[in-house]
Design a protein around this motif. Structure first.
Motif, PDB file in Angstrom:
ATOM      1  N   GLN A   1       0.830  -1.210   0.000  1.00 15.13           N
ATOM      2  CA  GLN A   1       0.000   0.000   0.000  1.00 15.13           C
ATOM      3  C   GLN A   1       0.861   1.255   0.000  1.00 15.13           C
ATOM      4  O   GLN A   1       0.489   2.270  -0.581  1.00 15.13           O
ATOM      5  CB  GLN A   1      -0.927   0.013   1.217  1.00 15.13           C
ATOM      6  CG  GLN A   1      -2.021  -1.024   1.161  1.00 15.13           C
ATOM      7  CD  GLN A   1      -2.774  -1.151   2.478  1.00 15.13           C
ATOM      8  OE1 GLN A   1      -2.347  -0.660   3.521  1.00 15.13           O
ATOM      9  NE2 GLN A   1      -3.913  -1.834   2.432  1.00 15.13           N
ATOM     10  N   LYS A   2       2.023   1.200   0.654  1.00  9.46           N
ATOM     11  CA  LYS A   2       2.886   2.364   0.786  1.00  9.46           C
ATOM     12  C   LYS A   2       3.882   2.533  -0.368  1.00  9.46           C
ATOM     13  O   LYS A   2       4.420   3.614  -0.562  1.00  9.46           O
ATOM     14  CB  LYS A   2       3.675   2.280   2.096  1.00  9.46           C
ATOM     15  CG  LYS A   2       2.804   2.373   3.325  1.00  9.46           C
ATOM     16  CD  LYS A   2       3.629   2.196   4.575  1.00  9.46           C
ATOM     17  CE  LYS A   2       2.797   2.287   5.819  1.00  9.46           C
ATOM     18  NZ  LYS A   2       1.766   3.284   5.829  1.00  9.46           N
ATOM     19  N   ALA A   3       4.133   1.487  -1.123  1.00  6.86           N
ATOM     20  CA  ALA A   3       5.128   1.534  -2.194  1.00  6.86           C
ATOM     21  C   ALA A   3       4.702   2.523  -3.283  1.00  6.86           C
ATOM     22  O   ALA A   3       3.557   2.495  -3.727  1.00  6.86           O
ATOM     23  CB  ALA A   3       5.322   0.150  -2.806  1.00  6.86           C
TER      24      ALA A   3
ATOM     25  N   GLU B   1      13.776   3.113  -1.136  1.00  6.05           N
ATOM     26  CA  GLU B   1      13.634   3.103   0.330  1.00  6.05           C
ATOM     27  C   GLU B   1      14.536   4.138   1.002  1.00  6.05           C
ATOM     28  O   GLU B   1      14.109   4.821   1.934  1.00  6.05           O
ATOM     29  CB  GLU B   1      13.950   1.711   0.871  1.00  6.05           C
ATOM     30  CG  GLU B   1      13.795   1.559   2.367  1.00  6.05           C
ATOM     31  CD  GLU B   1      12.363   1.466   2.841  1.00  6.05           C
ATOM     32  OE1 GLU B   1      12.132   1.681   4.044  1.00  6.05           O
ATOM     33  OE2 GLU B   1      11.452   1.178   2.040  1.00  6.05           O
ATOM     34  N   TYR B   2      15.782   4.270   0.541  1.00  5.25           N
ATOM     35  CA  TYR B   2      16.756   5.125   1.223  1.00  5.25           C
ATOM     36  C   TYR B   2      17.151   6.381   0.462  1.00  5.25           C
ATOM     37  O   TYR B   2      17.870   7.224   0.992  1.00  5.25           O
ATOM     38  CB  TYR B   2      18.023   4.321   1.547  1.00  5.25           C
ATOM     39  CG  TYR B   2      17.774   3.282   2.607  1.00  5.25           C
ATOM     40  CD1 TYR B   2      17.742   3.627   3.950  1.00  5.25           C
ATOM     41  CD2 TYR B   2      17.550   1.953   2.266  1.00  5.25           C
ATOM     42  CE1 TYR B   2      17.504   2.681   4.932  1.00  5.25           C
ATOM     43  CE2 TYR B   2      17.312   0.992   3.237  1.00  5.25           C
ATOM     44  CZ  TYR B   2      17.287   1.372   4.569  1.00  5.25           C
ATOM     45  OH  TYR B   2      17.045   0.425   5.527  1.00  5.25           O
TER      46      TYR B   2
ATOM     47  N   GLN C   1      11.717   7.357  -0.450  1.00  7.10           N
ATOM     48  CA  GLN C   1      10.278   7.133  -0.358  1.00  7.10           C
ATOM     49  C   GLN C   1      10.073   5.834   0.420  1.00  7.10           C
ATOM     50  O   GLN C   1       9.707   4.812  -0.160  1.00  7.10           O
ATOM     51  CB  GLN C   1       9.660   7.031  -1.754  1.00  7.10           C
ATOM     52  CG  GLN C   1       9.830   8.282  -2.594  1.00  7.10           C
ATOM     53  CD  GLN C   1       9.270   8.092  -3.984  1.00  7.10           C
ATOM     54  OE1 GLN C   1       8.063   8.001  -4.162  1.00  7.10           O
ATOM     55  NE2 GLN C   1      10.161   7.999  -4.960  1.00  7.10           N
ATOM     56  N   PRO C   2      10.334   5.871   1.719  1.00 11.22           N
ATOM     57  CA  PRO C   2      10.273   4.635   2.512  1.00 11.22           C
ATOM     58  C   PRO C   2       8.901   3.973   2.463  1.00 11.22           C
ATOM     59  O   PRO C   2       7.877   4.649   2.527  1.00 11.22           O
ATOM     60  CB  PRO C   2      10.579   5.106   3.938  1.00 11.22           C
ATOM     61  CG  PRO C   2      11.225   6.428   3.787  1.00 11.22           C
ATOM     62  CD  PRO C   2      10.667   7.030   2.532  1.00 11.22           C
ATOM     63  N   TYR C   3       8.913   2.675   2.333  1.00 11.37           N
ATOM     64  CA  TYR C   3       7.683   1.895   2.318  1.00 11.37           C
ATOM     65  C   TYR C   3       7.825   0.616   3.142  1.00 11.37           C
ATOM     66  O   TYR C   3       6.876   0.184   3.784  1.00 11.37           O
ATOM     67  CB  TYR C   3       7.248   1.565   0.882  1.00 11.37           C
ATOM     68  CG  TYR C   3       8.285   0.789   0.108  1.00 11.37           C
ATOM     69  CD1 TYR C   3       8.193  -0.576  -0.029  1.00 11.37           C
ATOM     70  CD2 TYR C   3       9.374   1.436  -0.474  1.00 11.37           C
ATOM     71  CE1 TYR C   3       9.153  -1.288  -0.721  1.00 11.37           C
ATOM     72  CE2 TYR C   3      10.337   0.731  -1.165  1.00 11.37           C
ATOM     73  CZ  TYR C   3      10.223  -0.624  -1.285  1.00 11.37           C
ATOM     74  OH  TYR C   3      11.184  -1.330  -1.961  1.00 11.37           O
ATOM     75  N   MET C   4       9.005   0.023   3.161  1.00 11.95           N
ATOM     76  CA  MET C   4       9.210  -1.213   3.926  1.00 11.95           C
ATOM     77  C   MET C   4       9.334  -0.927   5.429  1.00 11.95           C
ATOM     78  O   MET C   4       8.656  -1.560   6.236  1.00 11.95           O
ATOM     79  CB  MET C   4      10.460  -1.950   3.439  1.00 11.95           C
ATOM     80  CG  MET C   4      10.359  -2.485   2.023  1.00 11.95           C
ATOM     81  SD  MET C   4       9.234  -3.869   1.859  1.00 11.95           S
ATOM     82  CE  MET C   4      10.335  -5.214   2.202  1.00 11.95           C
ATOM     83  N   ARG C   5      10.180   0.019   5.800  1.00  7.09           N
ATOM     84  CA  ARG C   5      10.373   0.323   7.225  1.00  7.09           C
ATOM     85  C   ARG C   5       9.095   0.845   7.875  1.00  7.09           C
ATOM     86  O   ARG C   5       8.731   0.383   8.957  1.00  7.09           O
ATOM     87  CB  ARG C   5      11.531   1.303   7.409  1.00  7.09           C
ATOM     88  CG  ARG C   5      12.883   0.672   7.045  1.00  7.09           C
ATOM     89  CD  ARG C   5      13.994   1.687   7.057  1.00  7.09           C
ATOM     90  NE  ARG C   5      13.783   2.640   5.957  1.00  7.09           N
ATOM     91  CZ  ARG C   5      14.361   3.833   5.892  1.00  7.09           C
ATOM     92  NH1 ARG C   5      15.145   4.252   6.853  1.00  7.09           N
ATOM     93  NH2 ARG C   5      14.143   4.612   4.849  1.00  7.09           N
ATOM     94  N   PRO C   6       8.364   1.776   7.243  1.00  6.93           N
ATOM     95  CA  PRO C   6       7.105   2.212   7.862  1.00  6.93           C
ATOM     96  C   PRO C   6       6.078   1.081   7.979  1.00  6.93           C
ATOM     97  O   PRO C   6       5.320   1.015   8.937  1.00  6.93           O
ATOM     98  CB  PRO C   6       6.589   3.300   6.924  1.00  6.93           C
ATOM     99  CG  PRO C   6       7.800   3.807   6.231  1.00  6.93           C
ATOM    100  CD  PRO C   6       8.703   2.618   6.084  1.00  6.93           C
ATOM    101  N   ALA C   7       6.080   0.172   6.998  1.00  2.73           N
ATOM    102  CA  ALA C   7       5.157  -0.973   7.059  1.00  2.73           C
ATOM    103  C   ALA C   7       5.473  -1.846   8.258  1.00  2.73           C
ATOM    104  O   ALA C   7       4.576  -2.305   8.968  1.00  2.73           O
ATOM    105  CB  ALA C   7       5.223  -1.775   5.770  1.00  2.73           C
TER     106      ALA C   7
END
Length: 127
Positions: A45-47, A81-82, A116-122
Motif C-alpha cells: 500500500q505504501k510503495a 527506500e533510502y 520514499q520509505p515503504y518497507m520500514r514504515p510498514a
C-alpha cells in the motif's frame, strides 16, 4: 556468601525443553506468517507506483521458528527506500550531479532522488 538450593530443577528444565521444541515448531511460524502478511500488505500500500513493478516485487518467505523474511525483489528497491545522491539517508550518496541515459527521456542529469520509505514504515506500524 549466599547459597540457594532448588529441588526438582531437572524435571522443570526437561519440561521447558519439551515445550521449547513443540511450541516453536507449530505456534511461532504460524504467528510470524500472519504478522508477515500484515507487513507485506502495508508495504504494498505504501510503495510508490509508476508501472507497479516495485509493488509486485514485495513478498514474504517461509516462516520458521526463528523468523520470516519480507523482501522486495526489484533491483532498485533500496534506492527508493533510502534515496540516492544528495538526498540519500545518512549522507552516503553522491554529492555531485551525474548523467544517465533513459529510453523514454534520453540523457538525464540528476542530483539524486529523495527517499520514499515503504518497507520500514510498514514494519513499524505492524509491530
Amino acid at each position: 556468601m549466599i547459597s540457594i538450593s532448588v529441588h526438582g530443577a531437572e524435571a522443570i528444565a526437561a519440561k521447558f525443553a519439551t515445550a521449547a521444541k513443540v511450541v516453536p515448531a507449530v505456534g511461532v511460524p504460524s504467528g510470524l506468517n500472519t504478522a508477515a502478511l500484515l507487513v507485506v500488505r502495508s508495504a504494498k500500500q505504501k510503495a510508490p507506483v509508476d508501472l507497479g513493478h516495485l509493488k509486485g516485487a514485495i513478498s514474504k518467505g517461509e516462516a520458521t521458528p526463528v523468523g520470516v523474511d519480507i523482501t522486495s525483489h526489484a533491483d532498485y528497491s533500496v534506492y527508493v527506500e533510502y534515496g540516492t545522491g544528495i538526498y540519500a539517508e545518512g549522507g552516503g550518496g553522491r554529492k555531485d550531479p551525474w548523467v544517465y541515459y533513459s529510453e523514454g527521456y534520453g540523457f538525464v542529469t540528476t542530483s539524486g532522488s529523495p527517499a520514499q520509505p515503504y518497507m520500514r514504515p510498514a514494519l513499524d506500524e505492524n509491530k
